[in-house]
Design an enzyme around this catalytic site. Sequence first.
Site, PDB file in Angstrom:
ATOM      1  N   GLY A  62      10.679   3.369 -40.746  1.00 26.15           N
ATOM      2  CA  GLY A  62      11.010   4.052 -39.504  1.00 26.15           C
ATOM      3  C   GLY A  62      10.174   5.242 -39.123  1.00 26.15           C
ATOM      4  O   GLY A  62      10.313   5.758 -38.009  1.00 26.15           O
TER       5      GLY A  62
ATOM      6  N   ARG B 200       4.565  -3.899 -26.061  1.00 24.97           N
ATOM      7  CA  ARG B 200       5.393  -2.712 -26.286  1.00 24.97           C
ATOM      8  C   ARG B 200       5.625  -1.865 -25.022  1.00 24.97           C
ATOM      9  O   ARG B 200       6.754  -1.442 -24.772  1.00 24.97           O
ATOM     10  CB  ARG B 200       4.813  -1.836 -27.411  1.00 24.97           C
ATOM     11  CG  ARG B 200       4.701  -2.563 -28.752  1.00 24.97           C
ATOM     12  CD  ARG B 200       4.366  -1.651 -29.910  1.00 24.97           C
ATOM     13  NE  ARG B 200       5.421  -0.711 -30.161  1.00 24.97           N
ATOM     14  CZ  ARG B 200       5.412   0.548 -29.790  1.00 24.97           C
ATOM     15  NH1 ARG B 200       4.364   1.054 -29.190  1.00 24.97           N
ATOM     16  NH2 ARG B 200       6.441   1.318 -30.035  1.00 24.97           N
TER      17      ARG B 200
ATOM     18  N   CYS C  90       1.629 -12.789 -14.440  1.00 28.46           N
ATOM     19  CA  CYS C  90       2.448 -12.807 -13.227  1.00 28.46           C
ATOM     20  C   CYS C  90       3.808 -12.163 -13.434  1.00 28.46           C
ATOM     21  O   CYS C  90       4.850 -12.841 -13.420  1.00 28.46           O
ATOM     22  CB  CYS C  90       2.620 -14.237 -12.742  1.00 28.46           C
ATOM     23  SG  CYS C  90       1.101 -14.852 -12.070  1.00 28.46           S
ATOM     24  N   GLU C  91       3.821 -10.889 -13.690  1.00 33.10           N
ATOM     25  CA  GLU C  91       5.042 -10.101 -13.883  1.00 33.10           C
ATOM     26  C   GLU C  91       4.712  -8.682 -13.470  1.00 33.10           C
ATOM     27  O   GLU C  91       3.677  -8.155 -13.902  1.00 33.10           O
ATOM     28  CB  GLU C  91       5.428 -10.022 -15.372  1.00 33.10           C
ATOM     29  CG  GLU C  91       5.746 -11.301 -16.057  1.00 33.10           C
ATOM     30  CD  GLU C  91       7.220 -11.672 -15.997  1.00 33.10           C
ATOM     31  OE1 GLU C  91       8.054 -10.829 -15.611  1.00 33.10           O
ATOM     32  OE2 GLU C  91       7.511 -12.822 -16.328  1.00 33.10           O
TER      33      GLU C  91
ATOM     34  N   TYR D  45       3.379  -4.107 -34.456  1.00 34.52           N
ATOM     35  CA  TYR D  45       4.228  -4.724 -33.431  1.00 34.52           C
ATOM     36  C   TYR D  45       3.448  -5.040 -32.155  1.00 34.52           C
ATOM     37  O   TYR D  45       3.998  -4.995 -31.061  1.00 34.52           O
ATOM     38  CB  TYR D  45       5.436  -3.820 -33.112  1.00 34.52           C
ATOM     39  CG  TYR D  45       6.219  -3.442 -34.346  1.00 34.52           C
ATOM     40  CD1 TYR D  45       6.989  -4.388 -35.007  1.00 34.52           C
ATOM     41  CD2 TYR D  45       6.173  -2.146 -34.874  1.00 34.52           C
ATOM     42  CE1 TYR D  45       7.697  -4.057 -36.160  1.00 34.52           C
ATOM     43  CE2 TYR D  45       6.862  -1.809 -36.017  1.00 34.52           C
ATOM     44  CZ  TYR D  45       7.626  -2.766 -36.657  1.00 34.52           C
ATOM     45  OH  TYR D  45       8.307  -2.450 -37.798  1.00 34.52           O
TER      46      TYR D  45
HETATM   47  N1  LLP Z   1      13.028  -2.114 -42.557  1.00 29.15           N
HETATM   48  C1  LLP Z   1      13.862  -2.696 -41.691  1.00 29.15           C
HETATM   49  C2  LLP Z   1      15.144  -3.196 -42.167  1.00 29.15           C
HETATM   50  C3  LLP Z   1      13.491  -2.815 -40.341  1.00 29.15           C
HETATM   51  O1  LLP Z   1      14.331  -3.391 -39.486  1.00 29.15           O
HETATM   52  C4  LLP Z   1      12.239  -2.325 -39.912  1.00 29.15           C
HETATM   53  C5  LLP Z   1      11.807  -2.467 -38.511  1.00 29.15           C
HETATM   54  C6  LLP Z   1      11.390  -1.737 -40.862  1.00 29.15           C
HETATM   55  C7  LLP Z   1      11.819  -1.636 -42.174  1.00 29.15           C
HETATM   56  C8  LLP Z   1      10.039  -1.167 -40.495  1.00 29.15           C
HETATM   57  O2  LLP Z   1      10.165  -0.094 -39.627  1.00 29.15           O
HETATM   58  P1  LLP Z   1       8.901   0.811 -39.208  1.00 29.15           P
HETATM   59  O3  LLP Z   1       8.477   1.623 -40.424  1.00 29.15           O
HETATM   60  O4  LLP Z   1       7.842  -0.115 -38.768  1.00 29.15           O
HETATM   61  O5  LLP Z   1       9.405   1.658 -38.104  1.00 29.15           O
HETATM   62  N2  LLP Z   1       9.066  -3.856 -32.201  1.00 29.15           N
HETATM   63  C9  LLP Z   1       9.439  -2.462 -32.228  1.00 29.15           C
HETATM   64  C10 LLP Z   1       9.823  -2.007 -33.609  1.00 29.15           C
HETATM   65  C11 LLP Z   1      10.934  -2.834 -34.232  1.00 29.15           C
HETATM   66  C12 LLP Z   1      11.271  -2.375 -35.614  1.00 29.15           C
HETATM   67  C13 LLP Z   1      12.173  -3.370 -36.285  1.00 29.15           C
HETATM   68  N3  LLP Z   1      12.541  -3.014 -37.620  1.00 29.15           N
HETATM   69  C14 LLP Z   1       8.275  -1.647 -31.661  1.00 29.15           C
HETATM   70  O6  LLP Z   1       7.294  -2.219 -31.253  1.00 29.15           O
HETATM   71  O7  LLP Z   1       8.370  -0.430 -31.579  1.00 29.15           O
END
Ligand code: LLP
Length: 415
Positions: A235, A310, A342-343, A371
């Site tokens: 996160g 994103r 087309c959006e 992502y």
């Molecule tokens: N662990 C779990 C259980 C998760 O659900 C996630 C991300 C992570 C670890 C990794 O999190 P990070 O360190 O990458 O923040 N598509 C979205 C982000 C979705 C995150 C989903 N879960 C974006 O583009 O911002």
Amino acid sequence: MESVERRPFYLYSKPQITRNVEAYKDALEGLSSIIGYAIKANNNLKILEHLRGLGCGAVLVSGNELRLALRAGFDPTRCIFNGNGKLLDDLVLAAQEGVFVNVDSEFDLENIVAAARIAGKKVNVLLRINPDVDPSVPFKLQNLDYKFVDIYVHPYVATGNKNSKFGIRNEKLQWFLDAVKAHPNELKLVGAHCHLGSTITKVDIFRDAAVLMVNYIDEIRSQGFEVDYLNIGGGLGIDYYHSGAILPTPRDLIDTVRELVLSRDLNLIIEPGRSLIANTCCLVNRVTGVKTNGTKNFVVIDGSMAELIRPSLYDAYQHIELVSPASPDAEVSTFDVVGPVCESADFLGKDRELSTPSKGAGLVVHDAGAYCMSMASTYNLKMRPPEYWVEEDGSVSKIRHGETFEDHIRFFEGL
Ligand code: LLP
């Protein structure tokens, strides 16, 4: 190197990936830990092999991510299978391979028990606790232009509040402990997990969550379980605004939980995705043309929401820069940077100050390592772009082929 194709492409820095992992490794010194890289952030096989070589484990949310992790050579006993809808077949594979599995719900526990029986293996499980910690409190970030921008966690990427679909609520904890006790041949409870959300730029909430989590661990231990893993999820956010603001580093994150982890003699699992890979990559595009409609100026590029969704999906900001701008006397204006899809949601950036580019100019979208490619689609039959990385010696290699029209036609062969 073969010549780079004339279409959008992702360009990574391999040394930057290494530096990002080293930052976590340095921060974790003195702790027993697993860096579980969240494969969903970027699933390029070459990148996975590199991360594995640097000592990372992996965090998986599907059977295919598990298969890919195995293909990339990750040690399955340093892999964690997460998710609120894990399928039985995938759980069987996880059980066979000895992967840690996070329990998300009552039905998930039943499926893990069933998978253990089919595989004839006991599964090491962690309980995914929903700690009800809200990461979405906005705060002001001063950017380089001395404007203030609100940084907040988009509700789509907040996962640890009580109405979220993920994890187990506190009041149900005893049910899960009793269920684990009732299945001594199938389940071994080894720890507790939580994940608060993504793009988090304040580390205090990791401490808030860790305090709750060690209290749960105390409670679980008091019932005779030998749990010794605390998984605080991923996160950590990054400076998408290129603001120069001092945002928390991996060390700040780990330091907020270090004493708690040591006080309970726990092994720490972390699950970073974005903070390992986002800032290692740009999406490189070409300007197709410039136009004006009403009060809006548009730079139209060949990249789009199909390659990088994103901004469209989360209103996310990613820094945009012209790499071969127009003549030095080109006028600076405010542009929306849009693609050909087309959006009206097809934008990469809104209201950006840019010097008016000429046709064919290069335009990069920064911080596109996490992502972006993993969420790319073939909408409007814009085929997924190729990927390259810059090696340690400065040379460039292709690390994934771009998809082609022929790839699409192949799905219909023999029908
Ligand atoms: N662990 C779990 C259980 C998760 O659900 C996630 C991300 C992570 C670890 C990794 O999190 P990070 O360190 O990458 O923040 N598509 C979205 C982000 C979705 C995150 C989903 N879960 C974006 O583009 O911002």
